[in-house]
Design a protein around this motif. Structure first.
Motif, PDB file in Angstrom:
ATOM      1  N   UNK A 156       0.895  -1.243  -0.084  1.00 52.45           N
ATOM      2  CA  UNK A 156      -0.211   0.164  -0.021  1.00 52.45           C
ATOM      3  C   UNK A 156       1.072   1.305  -0.017  1.00 52.45           C
ATOM      4  N   UNK A 157       1.809   1.364   0.817  1.00 54.59           N
ATOM      5  CA  UNK A 157       2.882   2.498   0.884  1.00 54.59           C
ATOM      6  C   UNK A 157       3.449   2.768  -0.412  1.00 54.59           C
ATOM      7  N   UNK A 158       3.814   1.583  -1.146  1.00 53.96           N
ATOM      8  CA  UNK A 158       4.647   1.695  -2.440  1.00 53.96           C
ATOM      9  C   UNK A 158       3.609   2.472  -3.496  1.00 53.96           C
ATOM     10  N   UNK A 159       2.345   1.816  -3.502  1.00 60.07           N
ATOM     11  CA  UNK A 159       1.405   2.425  -4.348  1.00 60.07           C
ATOM     12  C   UNK A 159       1.025   3.895  -4.096  1.00 60.07           C
ATOM     13  N   UNK A 160       1.073   4.287  -2.609  1.00 56.46           N
ATOM     14  CA  UNK A 160       1.021   5.466  -2.424  1.00 56.46           C
ATOM     15  C   UNK A 160       1.949   6.523  -2.842  1.00 56.46           C
ATOM     16  N   UNK A 161       3.247   6.099  -2.857  1.00 55.64           N
ATOM     17  CA  UNK A 161       4.397   6.828  -3.378  1.00 55.64           C
ATOM     18  C   UNK A 161       4.258   7.232  -4.927  1.00 55.64           C
ATOM     19  N   UNK A 162       3.858   5.878  -5.493  1.00 54.85           N
ATOM     20  CA  UNK A 162       4.011   5.673  -6.890  1.00 54.85           C
ATOM     21  C   UNK A 162       3.128   6.423  -7.438  1.00 54.85           C
ATOM     22  N   UNK A 163       1.789   6.984  -7.001  1.00 51.89           N
ATOM     23  CA  UNK A 163       1.033   7.965  -7.512  1.00 51.89           C
ATOM     24  C   UNK A 163       1.209   9.248  -7.570  1.00 51.89           C
ATOM     25  N   UNK A 164       2.450   9.754  -6.697  1.00 51.02           N
ATOM     26  CA  UNK A 164       3.101  10.998  -7.010  1.00 51.02           C
ATOM     27  C   UNK A 164       4.420  10.902  -7.849  1.00 51.02           C
ATOM     28  N   UNK A 165       5.288   9.943  -7.758  1.00 48.56           N
ATOM     29  CA  UNK A 165       6.420   9.803  -8.511  1.00 48.56           C
ATOM     30  C   UNK A 165       6.483   8.915  -9.955  1.00 48.56           C
ATOM     31  N   UNK A 166       5.497   8.370 -10.005  1.00 51.54           N
ATOM     32  CA  UNK A 166       4.952   7.383 -11.001  1.00 51.54           C
ATOM     33  C   UNK A 166       6.442   6.685 -11.597  1.00 51.54           C
ATOM     34  N   UNK A 167       7.038   6.046 -10.638  1.00 51.98           N
ATOM     35  CA  UNK A 167       8.010   5.275 -10.952  1.00 51.98           C
ATOM     36  C   UNK A 167       8.462   4.246  -9.744  1.00 51.98           C
ATOM     37  N   UNK A 168       8.296   3.110  -9.874  1.00 50.18           N
ATOM     38  CA  UNK A 168       8.194   2.318  -8.585  1.00 50.18           C
ATOM     39  C   UNK A 168       9.618   2.197  -8.046  1.00 50.18           C
ATOM     40  N   UNK A 169      10.620   2.242  -8.747  1.00 52.17           N
ATOM     41  CA  UNK A 169      11.988   2.476  -8.392  1.00 52.17           C
ATOM     42  C   UNK A 169      12.311   3.592  -7.390  1.00 52.17           C
ATOM     43  N   UNK A 170      11.901   4.484  -7.761  1.00 61.47           N
ATOM     44  CA  UNK A 170      11.621   5.875  -7.064  1.00 61.47           C
ATOM     45  C   UNK A 170      10.965   5.705  -5.734  1.00 61.47           C
ATOM     46  N   UNK A 171      10.022   5.010  -5.964  1.00 55.72           N
ATOM     47  CA  UNK A 171       8.602   4.835  -4.735  1.00 55.72           C
ATOM     48  C   UNK A 171       9.461   3.662  -3.733  1.00 55.72           C
ATOM     49  N   UNK A 172      10.290   2.626  -4.168  1.00 50.32           N
ATOM     50  CA  UNK A 172      11.033   1.946  -3.434  1.00 50.32           C
ATOM     51  C   UNK A 172      12.034   2.752  -2.647  1.00 50.32           C
ATOM     52  N   UNK A 173      12.802   3.677  -3.220  1.00 52.66           N
ATOM     53  CA  UNK A 173      13.847   4.419  -2.603  1.00 52.66           C
ATOM     54  C   UNK A 173      13.271   5.079  -1.360  1.00 52.66           C
ATOM     55  N   UNK A 174      12.258   5.913  -1.843  1.00 49.38           N
ATOM     56  CA  UNK A 174      11.357   6.796  -0.750  1.00 49.38           C
ATOM     57  C   UNK A 174      10.823   6.057   0.320  1.00 49.38           C
ATOM     58  N   UNK A 175      10.540   4.677   0.093  1.00 49.82           N
ATOM     59  CA  UNK A 175       9.993   3.764   1.166  1.00 49.82           C
ATOM     60  C   UNK A 175      11.190   3.343   1.778  1.00 49.82           C
ATOM     61  N   UNK A 176      12.252   3.157   1.322  1.00 49.09           N
ATOM     62  CA  UNK A 176      13.432   2.652   1.971  1.00 49.09           C
ATOM     63  C   UNK A 176      13.994   3.777   3.243  1.00 49.09           C
ATOM     64  N   UNK A 177      13.709   4.970   2.826  1.00 50.91           N
ATOM     65  CA  UNK A 177      14.143   6.257   3.528  1.00 50.91           C
ATOM     66  C   UNK A 177      13.303   6.536   4.704  1.00 50.91           C
ATOM     67  N   UNK A 178      11.947   6.126   4.476  1.00 48.26           N
ATOM     68  CA  UNK A 178      10.886   6.416   5.723  1.00 48.26           C
ATOM     69  C   UNK A 178      11.380   5.101   6.503  1.00 48.26           C
ATOM     70  N   UNK A 179      11.402   3.621   5.946  1.00 45.04           N
ATOM     71  CA  UNK A 179      11.862   2.667   7.117  1.00 45.04           C
ATOM     72  C   UNK A 179      13.420   3.218   7.909  1.00 45.04           C
ATOM     73  N   UNK A 180      14.074   3.536   7.203  1.00 46.12           N
ATOM     74  CA  UNK A 180      15.209   4.262   7.779  1.00 46.12           C
ATOM     75  C   UNK A 180      15.037   5.009   8.804  1.00 46.12           C
ATOM     76  N   UNK A 181      14.293   6.045   8.576  1.00 46.65           N
ATOM     77  CA  UNK A 181      14.040   7.067   9.751  1.00 46.65           C
ATOM     78  C   UNK A 181      13.367   6.533  10.646  1.00 46.65           C
ATOM     79  N   UNK A 182      12.525   5.486  10.390  1.00 45.99           N
ATOM     80  CA  UNK A 182      11.764   4.899  11.649  1.00 45.99           C
ATOM     81  C   UNK A 182      12.740   4.203  12.598  1.00 45.99           C
ATOM     82  N   UNK A 183      13.700   3.539  11.694  1.00 47.20           N
ATOM     83  CA  UNK A 183      14.659   2.669  12.664  1.00 47.20           C
ATOM     84  C   UNK A 183      15.745   3.625  13.082  1.00 47.20           C
TER      85      UNK A 183
END
Length: 537
Positions: free
Chosen positions: A336-363
């Motif tokens: 769901x998070x990947x889909x949410x990022x994708x609707x703004x950046x329109x690239x799943x590779x970039x969405x994965x990078x953004x999700x990774x940053x969010x996960x890293x910030x949480x940890x």
């Protein structure tokens, strides 16, 4: 136990888990426990029990073949698919998805949910009392080619006379979904009154490559006990799948596509089998066929992607077919998070990078504490070395002295591995999401290697064809390890130095999206460690 040993144990455990996933992908447990109720149901209805190895389908179904020219072809066109029906029995000849290609090649054909070889197994064919109605009956139809758009629906009616029975099939197609609704009326016009059996069926080619361990084609069903599925081709050929009771749906599916039958009557028997490399399922219902009396039954079909956006609108909990196994509770939010990022950046590779940053910030706070803990452990190394020398022959006393040392200096020997432990479920959750989310199938990141025309990361659900990302990932892991405070004896340090090489080997065939996640996570970890060292300086 010292910090390095704990980290080593965690790392080795991680390698074992990764290796196990790589060499022995998890196979769903065969629904053997459901067989006994089936036999009881058969006995109650005085049907012949199915012996081991015997086909669960009636003989006409396993030998019947159709000649497509015998009936009139009727086309149903929607924004999502183009379906071709045959008026001889209302069979489905093809169901081509407009938004999905077979491969990433530019000239690749669209995915056909039926396939030519499956036509001989009669997709959407009705079986009445063991009679292949499309083969034995004389059929006509009412309606014409449908061209649907928006949220419109259209209906085609097929009518046939089959050995003394009048059958009417009313099929309703929807422009905004892959759902087909069917209403069947059966009139016993000439036969003596008796209890009969009506089966809705479908069939398809394999939805994935035969040797694909990560994306097998399965036969599944959903009942009060939850989801049951079987993907062993040998088992599906020899035993098949059979169950009775309150069953919501049965399906042929893979990670990305599904052909489902959703009978409206819950008290049904579902059957599935692999025959001549064609997957087949049926939903059979016992029904009284009194002479001169008309009976009505219903079934819905869903032929399309494993997309929760569409499946959640389908009755019968079909959305439960989207299941990521043990890591379902983590994988679904990540998807769901990947889909949410994708609707703004329109690239799943970039969405994965953004999700990774969010996960890293949480940890981040835990990671920060972990690195500090390792620094503290490093400072204790001289004292720990003296204790090992002093109590070399007394392991029990050595452990007591070590624990007292940790307590005195307020150091947690396991503090360095907590973030790693917490990230393992996240890693496998993302692994499952990348392998099982249809939106990531053929999702493009960097289509061509920069400054070349060489196809590179054109499909994040497949491995990196050039192996660049896993090699870079291994290099970042090596650099991160060199920056990590060293502790432990020389043997443990040497073993740890092999970890980047082992991980690189394991990641070679993993989905490119997963490698991108781990690589970016390593880069962020390196940046965090650099910041900690700079602060100390």
């Amino acid at each position: 136990m010292e910090n390095k040993r704990v980290i080593l144990a965690v790392a080795l455990s991680f390698v074992v888990l990764l290796g196990w996933q790589f060499l022995f992908p998890q196979k769903p447990q065969a629904p053997v426990q459901k067989q006994e109720p089936v036999k009881q149901e058969q006995k109650a209805s005085q049907e012949k029990p199915v012996a081991s190895g015997e086909s669960v389908f009636s003989e006409p179904m396993s030998t019947a073949a159709i000649v497509s020219a015998k009936g009139t072809k009727i086309t149903v066109d929607t924004p999502l698919y183009t379906a071709v029906m045959n008026s001889q029995g209302g069979l489905l000849e093809s169901f081509v998805l407009k938004n999905f290609k077979e491969t990433i090649e530019a000239d690749s054909p669209n995915v056909d949910m039926v396939g030519k070889n499956a036509l001989n197994k009669a997709p959407m064919g009705l079986i009445l009392n063991g009679i292949a109605t499309w083969k034995e009956g004389v059929w006509g139809y009412k309606g014409s080619n449908l061209n649907l758009s928006g949220n419109n629906a259209g209906t085609i009616v097929f009518t046939g006379d089959v050995e003394g029975f009048r059958i009417q099939r009313r099929l309703t197609f929807h422009a905004d979904n892959y759902l087909i609704d069917e209403d069947v009326r059966v009139l016993n016009a000439q036969n003596p009154s008796a209890e009969g059996r009506l089966a809705f069926t479908t069939a398809t080619k394999s939805l994935s490559a035969e040797g694909d361990r990560y994306n097998p084609t399965r036969i599944s069903y959903y009942d009060a006990d939850g989801l049951s599925e079987k993907n062993s081709r040998d088992d599906l050929k020899e035993e098949g799948v059979m169950a009775s009771g309150d069953i919501s749906w049965t399906a042929i599916d893979s990670n990305y596509f599904i052909l489902a039958l959703l009978p409206r009557s819950k008290d049904v028997t579902v059957k599935g089998r692999l025959q001549d490399n064609i997957f087949r399922v049926a939903a059979e219902k016992n029904v009284e066929l009194n002479k001169g009396v008309q009976r009505e039954l219903g079934c819905s079909y869903y032929f399309g992607p494993m997309d929760t956006k569409f499946m959640s609108k389908v009755p019968g909990d079909l959305v439960k077919a989207v299941n990521f196994g043990w890591f379902d509770i983590i994988a679904k939010p990540l998807a769901i998070a990947l889909d949410w990022f994708h609707q703004y950046v329109h690239n799943y590779g970039v969405a994965i990078i953004l999700l990774t940053i969010v996960i890293k910030l949480l940890f981040w706070p835990l990671s920060h504490k972990s690195y500090k803990s390792m620094e503290q452990m490093k400072k204790l190394q001289p004292m720990m070395a003296k204790l090992r020398e002093k109590y070399a022959d007394d392991k029990e006393q050595l452990n007591k002295e070590m624990m007292q040392l940790y307590k005195t200096y307020n150091v947690n020997p396991a503090g360095g591995c907590v973030p790693m432990l917490l990230q393992i479920p996240v890693f496998f959750g993302l692994y499952k999401a990348l392998l099982g989310t249809v939106a990531l199938r053929h999702a493009d990141f960097i289509h061509y290697l920069p400054f070349t025309d060489i196809v590179w990361l054109a499909d994040l659900s497949a491995k990196d064809p050039l192996y660049i990302t896993p090699i870079v990932m291994g290099a970042t892991m090596f650099l991160q390890q060199k920056m990590t405070p060293s502790a432990g004896d020389p043997t443990q340090q040497k073993i740890m130095m092999f970890m980047p090489l082992i991980f690189t080997f394991l990641f070679l065939n993993f989905p490119a999206g997963l490698v991108v996640y781990w690589m970016v996570n390593n880069i962020l970890s390196i940046a965090q460690q650099w910041m900690i060292h700079r602060t100390k300086a």
